[in-house]
Motif scaffolding. Structure first.
Motif: not given
Length: 602
Positions: A556-562, A581-586
């Protein structure tokens, strides 16, 4: 208490955005009629009011409406500072601070451009807030208007411009690119890439990546360029180069009066004196040119009868041609020349800084030009007659252009095209001095006065009108390549590879990237020194081998980056979950990311 509205939806915000919190003290009531009077009639900003997505009371909507106007002014100030911010931005919400009810937190997004300091954007929005708060408390009078303009010109404009590298052509060209939905990114030092991958081109001011470095070097020295023009059998000026007044006198007498005096190492009309007819005038002109020249090498040139015509050549073809007349005022049949000058300057004084042109002079040089045209400051010129205020057009004093694109004699166009090719320049401004550009150069003694690298583009209305044609010729498919996004878990990789091969089988060099892996059309891994789908996609956009991109999103990286692109051609979902992308393993639901991406589908 909070309020919000979709100022601009994601699919209308084509430039990268940065989310920020703006803290401001805002009264419960603002006279928006007065504030909008300042915006519209002093700053030429139309305060369009987007509709709110909820019915709030007047108190809660006041800070929201104020912040929206700050964003409008912010965009104008950024462009004045040579920063190509064309999307206004958006307001997510405005809420009172919990610990201080007199303050508001405005959750906003504003344009963010690569390699332009973040403080440039924060400076612009802070100035916008301060200026509009001042306007709220200050009546719009001529004196207060002058104070506002002086603040913008002397404080805000220099503060922003010193943070960026840009030329006078940069904003006009990029403004049209944005209007035509052509993507661009800043590479550094004022160089911009227009378009993506294989369909991209790079520009700096009006120059392109196809302009010869050697041609640029030669064209920026008047002596070198004239010698090359002469060697190629093209009509060149007759001149001599001197570094003393004694030598200047000898050369001038040999060439014959009148002569032109100009520095070898300056362009755009700087340091040029024309119509020099005797030793005394020559001494004054030589001194003026020497003060501006770093080399103190001065050209004494035999003056050729006629007017300068600029032929703007692009990719071996004429884009447009203008007759370059000096700074002038237009007669109306009722006012004297002096009154026309005063009126023109009054209009300029009441124009916002981003709409001002050069001052209309009434000094000794202006009187000389007016007299030479057969008028005086007390004359009443007929309707439509242009009265020159300078002997020639120059960047310092400005000018007045007349379009001559359809009036060139073919022989004159031919020598301009040959000159552009001679210097190896894709974009070039060829200046021909001719008594009549509709007559062949070899019949009336016309010459190629200069071959200009990085000619001003978009500075005047005629020039601006040709930017769309220039960009359509510069870029294939408006610079775009197919971008497809596939969202899903590990099973989505097979789908992405299958789609990549479909592109490759059709003859399209398609590259595939996820947040960790990138591969070329042959399926070979391309190592990068970083991870992240956004950064890897951006790297591919800079690669001219790339004709299409499959962007595989397994987090879900693009929810938090440009977002790396402003639009995508196709969106496919494979599976319901993706990695967090913020919680490893989740894991994270793909639904939220897909909803975010849908607004980018074209």
């Amino acid at each position: 208490m909070s309020t919000s509205f979709p100022a601009e939806t994601a699919n209308t915000l084509r430039q990268p955005m940065r989310r920020r919190t703006l803290v401001l003290d805002c009264p419960d009531h603002i006279d928006f009629a007065q504030l909008d009077d300042w915006l519209e009639n002093t700053l030429a900003i139309k305060p369009v009011k987007p509709a709110s997505d909820q019915a709030d009371d007047a108190v809660s909507s006041t800070p929201l409406e104020f912040v929206w106007r700050c964003l409008l002014l912010n965009t104008a100030l950024l462009q004045l500072g040579n920063i190509p911010a064309f999307d206004t931005g958006c307001i997510h919400k405005v809420v009172r601070k919990e610990m201080d009810s007199s303050l508001w937190n405005a959750d906003i997004s504003t344009v963010s451009i690569q390699h332009i300091p973040p403080r440039a954007f924060s400076t612009a929005i802070e100035f916008s807030v301060k200026l509009l708060k001042w306007c709220v408390d200050t009546p719009r009078t001529p004196k207060n208007t002058e104070r506002l303009y002086n603040t913008i010109e002397k404080k805000i404009k220099p503060s922003l411009q010193k943070m960026v590298v840009a030329g006078k052509s940069t904003i006009p060209v990029l403004r049209v690119a944005h209007r035509l939905n052509i993507p661009f990114m800043h590479l550094e030092a004022g160089v911009y890439q227009l378009g993506w991958g294989a369909n991209s081109r790079r520009m700096d001011r009006s120059t392109t990546d196809a302009d010869s470095a050697m041609g640029s070097k030669l064209s920026q020295n008047k002596v070198w360029s004239a010698n090359l023009i002469r060697m190629a059998g093209l009509p060149a000026p007759e001149h001599g180069v001197v570094n003393s007044i004694d030598d200047a006198v000898q050369v001038a007498r040999k060439l014959g009066w009148p002569v032109v005096v100009k520095p070898t190492d300056l362009d755009r009309g700087e340091g040029i004196s024309v119509g020099i007819g005797n030793d005394e005038q020559l001494a004054q002109a030589f001194e003026a040119a020497s003060k501006l020249s770093k080399s103190r090498q001065i050209i004494i040139e035999r003056e050729v009868a006629g007017v300068c015509h600029r032929l703007f050549i692009f990719a071996g073809k004429l884009l447009y041609a203008v007759k370059r007349l000096p700074k002038s005022i237009r007669g109306n049949g009722t006012q004297t020349v002096a009154e026309l000058i005063a009126e023109a300057n009054r209009i300029e004084a009441n124009s916002p800084p981003w709409l001002k042109s050069e001052h209309f002079p009434d000094d000794d040089l202006a009187v000389q030009a007016i007299t030479a045209a057969g008028f005086s400051l007390h004359s009443i010129p007929p309707e439509g007659v242009w009265i020159p205020l300078r002997a020639i057009e120059s960047t310092a004093s400005g000018g007045h252009d007349e379009e001559y694109t359809e009036r060139l004699h073919p022989d004159n166009l031919d020598v301009a095209l040959r000159a552009a090719s001679l210097f190896g320049l894709e974009v070039v401004g060829v200046d021909i001095i001719s008594p009549d550009i509709e007559v062949p150069w070899h019949k009336n003694g016309a010459i190629i006065n200069e071959v200009n690298f990085a000619p001003l583009f978009g500075g005047a209305e005629i020039s601006r009108s040709h930017i769309p044609a220039f960009l359509h010729r510069l870029l294939a498919n408006d610079g775009r390549i197919p971008i497809e996004v596939i969202v899903g878990d590990q099973t989505a990789l097979a789908v992405a590879r299958q789609r990549q091969q479909e592109f490759v089988s059709s003859g399209t060099q398609c590259f595939l990237t996820s947040h960790e892996h990138t591969c070329n059309p042959a399926g070979q891994t391309m190592p990068y020194p970083f991870i992240g789908a956004s950064r890897r996609c951006q790297a591919l956009l800079l690669d001219r081998r790339v004709e299409a991109i499959i962007l595989l999103l397994q987090t879900d990286e693009l929810l938090y980056t440009t977002m790396p692109v402003d639009q995508i051609n196709k969106l496919t979902t494979v599976g319901k979950n993706i990695s967090s992308s913020t919680k490893k393993g989740y894991t994270s639901s793909a639904e939220r990311l897909v909803a975010h991406l849908k607004s980018y589908v074209c």
